[in-house]
Design an enzyme around this catalytic site. Structure first.
Site, PDB file in Angstrom:
ATOM      1  N   CYS A 122       0.804  -1.213   0.000  1.00 23.45           N
ATOM      2  CA  CYS A 122       0.000   0.000   0.000  1.00 23.45           C
ATOM      3  C   CYS A 122       0.837   1.262   0.000  1.00 23.45           C
ATOM      4  O   CYS A 122       0.515   2.215  -0.669  1.00 23.45           O
ATOM      5  CB  CYS A 122      -0.923  -0.007   1.219  1.00 23.45           C
ATOM      6  SG  CYS A 122      -1.852   1.502   1.444  1.00 23.45           S
ATOM      7  N   GLU A 272      29.900  -2.282   7.881  1.00 31.28           N
ATOM      8  CA  GLU A 272      29.900  -0.886   8.317  1.00 31.28           C
ATOM      9  C   GLU A 272      29.991   0.075   7.142  1.00 31.28           C
ATOM     10  O   GLU A 272      30.164   1.281   7.333  1.00 31.28           O
ATOM     11  CB  GLU A 272      31.037  -0.647   9.314  1.00 31.28           C
ATOM     12  CG  GLU A 272      30.824  -1.371  10.636  1.00 31.28           C
ATOM     13  CD  GLU A 272      31.778  -0.937  11.720  1.00 31.28           C
ATOM     14  OE1 GLU A 272      32.184   0.242  11.709  1.00 31.28           O
ATOM     15  OE2 GLU A 272      32.121  -1.769  12.580  1.00 31.28           O
TER      16      GLU A 272
END
Length: 288
Positions: A122, A272
């Site tokens: 949606c 990272e």
């Protein structure tokens, strides 16, 4: 940073088998289950979403919380499946009942917004305007810094929290992680918005999210599979989660909302290494 890497178990009813053609023959293959879930409030139908069965009560709670229809579990008396086991369609309707002395009133909250049943994809459909959402979104304070290592740890936990995806290749996943790197809640679903609602709902029940949360440290990170869209940021901001990490890209609206709401938004996270699209100062970075 130590993380919990124990693999999660698939919830009952989340996997089905279908016969498929493969290499000139037929085999039975595992596929993710997709079924409708109707969410009711005090017996009145509010919305329908296509979801993967499992943690339906958490999905309903997380959805209502993100929409501002409930402010916390204190508003809720019971969350139950309607019907009886064995009946056709049992398990596909959740009724959220108001707590004693309370009245959950979706019409009051949704006044001025066009609200329609939602689907797994949606996004922002069913809202009158994006501007209205921007006006009512919660803005998070700067708070304590978050180490980039926590983002990497959260993505490791996410990778270990997808048992149905491992069997079917067909679901999204979400995890909430504390500042200590420990997982708070994890969920899979055919819709990434549903997966987020499930983990937020679980955190609400556990007393880790909401205005009276006191059972432990609040979540510091929401890690999601797939892209980070506008509604993912909205749900994180509503739950007070300061950092979102995604394996993929955010949308333009997600970036704009994250910047306005004070949410740190990370995409294309690989260890990272990542792109930080909003509020990088929380990670000790300068820029957006």
């Amino acid at each position: 940073m130590e993380t919990s890497l124990r693999r999660a178990a698939a919830p009952a009813g989340a996997v089905a088998e279908r016969t498929v053609l493969r290499n000139g023959g037929t085999v039975r293959d595992a596929v993710a289950v997709e079924e409708p879930l109707e969410i009711r409030v005090d017996g009145d139908r509010l919305a329908t979403t296509m979801r993967t069965p499992g943690a339906d009560g958490d999905l309903a709670l997380g959805f209502l919380f993100a929409e501002g229809i409930i402010s916390g579990v204190e508003d809720v008396g019971t969350v139950i499946h309607c019907g009886r086991p064995g009946e056709e369609g049992y398990g596909n309707v959740m009724d959220v009942r108001s707590a004693a002395g309370m009245r959950i009133d979706p019409e009051r909250i949704l006044e001025g917004r066009r609200f329609v049943p939602v689907s797994a994809a949606c996004g922002v459909c069913g809202r009158l305007s994006i501007d209205h959402l921007m006006e009512r979104i919660r803005t998070l304070p700067a708070g304590e810094p978050v180490a980039p290592a926590l983002v990497a740890a959260g993505m490791e936990i996410l990778a270990r929290s997808q048992p149905v995806f491992e069997r079917t290749g067909g679901l999204h996943a979400a995890v909430l992680v504390g500042r200590d790197g420990a997982p708070i809640a994890s969920a899979e679903d055919v819709g990434r918005h549903n997966a987020v609602d499930k983990v937020v709902g679980a955190a609400l029940r556990a007393g880790r999210v909401g205005p009276r949360a006191a059972a432990g440290p609040a979540p510091a990170l929401l890690a999601v599979s797939g892209r980070a869209g506008f509604e993912i940021v909205q749900k994180a901001a509503a739950a007070g989660v300061p950092v979102i990490a995604s394996v993929s890209a955010p949308s333009s609206l997600a970036v704009d909302l994250a910047r306005a709401a004070g949410v740190t938004l990370c995409g294309f996270v690989r260890g990272e290494r990542m792109n930080v699209y909003a509020n990088g100062e929380r990670l000790g970075l300068t820029g957006p």
